[in-house]
Design a protein around this motif. Structure first.
Motif, short mmCIF file in Angstrom:
data_model
loop_
_atom_site.label_atom_id
_atom_site.label_comp_id
_atom_site.label_asym_id
_atom_site.label_seq_id
_atom_site.Cartn_x
_atom_site.Cartn_y
_atom_site.Cartn_z
N ASN A 248 53.01 66.51 10.20
CA ASN A 248 53.39 66.47 11.46
C ASN A 248 54.96 66.05 11.59
OD1 ASN A 248 54.32 64.60 13.93
ND2 ASN A 248 52.35 65.36 14.73
N TRP A 249 55.21 65.04 10.62
CA TRP A 249 56.68 64.73 10.44
C TRP A 249 57.57 65.88 9.78
CZ3 TRP A 249 55.90 58.90 8.61
CH2 TRP A 249 55.42 58.05 9.79
N ALA A 250 56.93 66.53 9.04
CA ALA A 250 57.48 67.69 8.18
C ALA A 250 57.76 68.92 9.00
CB ALA A 250 56.71 68.11 6.83
N TRP A 251 57.08 69.19 10.17
CA TRP A 251 57.65 70.20 10.67
C TRP A 251 58.64 70.47 11.60
CZ3 TRP A 251 58.54 71.86 15.77
CH2 TRP A 251 58.28 73.32 16.01
N PRO A 252 59.32 69.45 12.01
CA PRO A 252 60.75 69.51 12.87
C PRO A 252 61.82 69.90 11.51
CG PRO A 252 59.51 67.67 13.56
CD PRO A 252 58.44 68.05 12.53
N PRO A 253 61.54 69.31 10.29
CA PRO A 253 62.60 69.84 9.45
C PRO A 253 62.57 71.28 8.97
CG PRO A 253 61.99 67.70 8.58
CD PRO A 253 61.01 68.14 9.86
N PHE A 254 61.33 71.83 8.90
CA PHE A 254 60.98 73.32 8.53
C PHE A 254 61.72 74.09 9.84
CE2 PHE A 254 57.37 71.94 5.88
CZ PHE A 254 58.08 72.10 4.56
N PHE A 255 61.19 73.77 11.03
CA PHE A 255 61.54 74.62 12.37
C PHE A 255 62.92 74.28 12.64
CE2 PHE A 255 61.54 75.60 16.72
CZ PHE A 255 60.50 76.81 16.63
N PHE A 256 63.30 73.09 12.97
CA PHE A 256 64.71 73.14 13.42
C PHE A 256 65.81 72.80 12.48
CE2 PHE A 256 62.18 71.21 16.87
CZ PHE A 256 62.41 71.88 18.17
N GLY A 257 65.38 72.20 11.33
CA GLY A 257 66.49 71.88 10.44
C GLY A 257 66.65 73.23 9.46
N ALA A 258 65.75 73.94 8.86
CA ALA A 258 65.92 74.77 8.00
C ALA A 258 65.79 76.11 8.70
CB ALA A 258 64.68 74.82 6.83
N HIS A 259 65.38 76.29 10.06
CA HIS A 259 65.24 77.16 10.77
C HIS A 259 64.26 78.41 10.04
CE1 HIS A 259 69.46 76.70 12.59
NE2 HIS A 259 68.60 75.73 12.86
N ASN A 260 63.17 77.74 9.40
CA ASN A 260 62.28 78.58 8.58
C ASN A 260 61.01 78.53 9.45
OD1 ASN A 260 60.46 79.46 6.71
ND2 ASN A 260 61.46 78.55 5.00
N LEU A 261 60.99 79.50 10.31
CA LEU A 261 59.80 79.81 11.10
C LEU A 261 58.58 80.03 10.40
CD1 LEU A 261 61.10 81.82 13.83
CD2 LEU A 261 61.06 79.45 13.89
N LYS A 262 58.48 80.61 9.07
CA LYS A 262 57.30 80.98 8.41
C LYS A 262 56.79 79.60 7.81
CE LYS A 262 55.66 83.84 4.62
NZ LYS A 262 56.16 84.95 3.72
N MET A 263 57.48 78.89 7.37
CA MET A 263 57.29 77.40 6.64
C MET A 263 56.82 76.58 7.63
SD MET A 263 56.99 77.53 3.34
CE MET A 263 56.57 75.61 3.40
N ALA A 264 57.18 76.45 8.89
CA ALA A 264 56.79 75.69 9.94
C ALA A 264 55.46 76.06 10.35
CB ALA A 264 57.78 75.99 11.06
N LEU A 265 55.28 77.41 10.40
CA LEU A 265 53.76 78.03 10.56
C LEU A 265 52.93 77.63 9.62
CD1 LEU A 265 51.86 79.69 12.37
CD2 LEU A 265 52.88 81.79 11.14
N ILE A 266 53.21 77.69 8.46
CA ILE A 266 52.27 77.37 7.21
C ILE A 266 52.05 75.89 7.43
CG2 ILE A 266 52.17 76.98 4.82
CD1 ILE A 266 53.72 79.57 4.36
N ASP A 267 53.08 75.09 7.82
CA ASP A 267 52.76 73.41 7.82
C ASP A 267 51.88 73.27 8.79
OD1 ASP A 267 53.85 71.29 9.53
OD2 ASP A 267 54.30 70.65 7.49
N ILE A 268 52.09 73.83 10.23
CA ILE A 268 51.17 73.57 11.38
C ILE A 268 49.78 74.02 11.27
CG2 ILE A 268 51.75 75.46 12.76
CD1 ILE A 268 51.99 73.20 15.24
N LEU A 269 49.55 75.25 10.28
CA LEU A 269 48.18 75.45 10.21
C LEU A 269 47.53 74.40 9.12
CD1 LEU A 269 48.78 79.27 9.66
CD2 LEU A 269 47.66 78.05 11.61
N CYS A 270 48.19 74.07 8.22
CA CYS A 270 47.80 73.07 7.54
C CYS A 270 47.44 71.55 8.19
CB CYS A 270 48.58 72.71 5.96
SG CYS A 270 48.71 74.30 5.01
N LEU A 271 48.22 71.27 9.03
CA LEU A 271 48.38 70.30 9.99
C LEU A 271 47.04 70.20 10.65
CD1 LEU A 271 49.21 67.72 11.40
CD2 LEU A 271 50.80 69.12 12.56
N ASP A 272 46.57 71.57 11.11
CA ASP A 272 45.48 71.74 12.12
C ASP A 272 44.09 71.27 11.45
OD1 ASP A 272 47.07 72.44 14.16
OD2 ASP A 272 46.71 74.81 13.57
N GLY A 273 44.19 71.87 10.22
CA GLY A 273 43.04 71.51 9.33
C GLY A 273 42.87 69.93 8.97
N LEU A 274 43.99 69.29 8.60
CA LEU A 274 43.85 67.93 8.38
C LEU A 274 43.67 66.99 9.56
CD1 LEU A 274 46.86 67.45 5.81
CD2 LEU A 274 44.29 67.11 5.54
#
Length: 158
Positions: A88-114
């Protein structure tokens, strides 16, 4: 009461830091992204996360308390919680920080499962704690759909 407050406040720490570090990217970058018509207004996000972090934090206290603190029985239920909180805390750095939408998506999909795994493991221990996770899962479902839509509608610049 100190444990109750500590567990309840903990999720807010990462959420606040994520907002504080990346807050300048919202008007500069996020506002320029193509977003679906059903995207919540910017003002809704801090309110929603305050409620959600408070509920999940208090729920984690209930689990910790019911399992007698940091016992061997608490490793899996609180481990799942900690792992989903880290994602959950890693999503903003991927999305807003790195502007890496693909990594943000992978992160949130894993987050959903957890988060689902966390809720399922908590249900056998404390139904109230599990139910306190339901609004969070609902918001995550919307956030996941929003992340997918933004990722699809804003192709990565080469």
């Amino acid at each position: 009461w100190a444990y109750t407050v500590g567990f309840t406040v903990l999720p807010h720490v990462g959420g606040f830091l994520g907002w504080f570090i990346h807050r300048k990217e919202i008007p500069v970058w996020y506002e320029k992204l193509k977003k679906p018509s059903w995207c919540p207004p910017r003002t809704m996000f801090p309110l929603a996360w305050t409620v959600l972090y408070t509920g999940m934090g208090y729920a984690s206290y209930l689990i910790w308390n019911d399992l007698g603190g940091c016992s061997s029985k608490a490793v899996v239920p609180l481990g799942l919680y900690g792992a989903q909180l880290a994602l959950n805390w890693a999503w903003p750095p991927f999305f807003f920080g790195a502007h890496n939408l693909k990594m943000a998506l992978i992160d949130i999909l894993c987050l959903d499962g957890l988060a689902i795994g966390t809720m399922c493991s908590w249900y056998r221990i404390n139904k109230t704690a599990a139910l306190l996770m339901v609004p969070y899962l609902g918001w995550l479902a919307m956030a996941t759909c929003l992340t997918i839509r933004i990722w699809k509608d804003n192709p990565e610049q080469k």
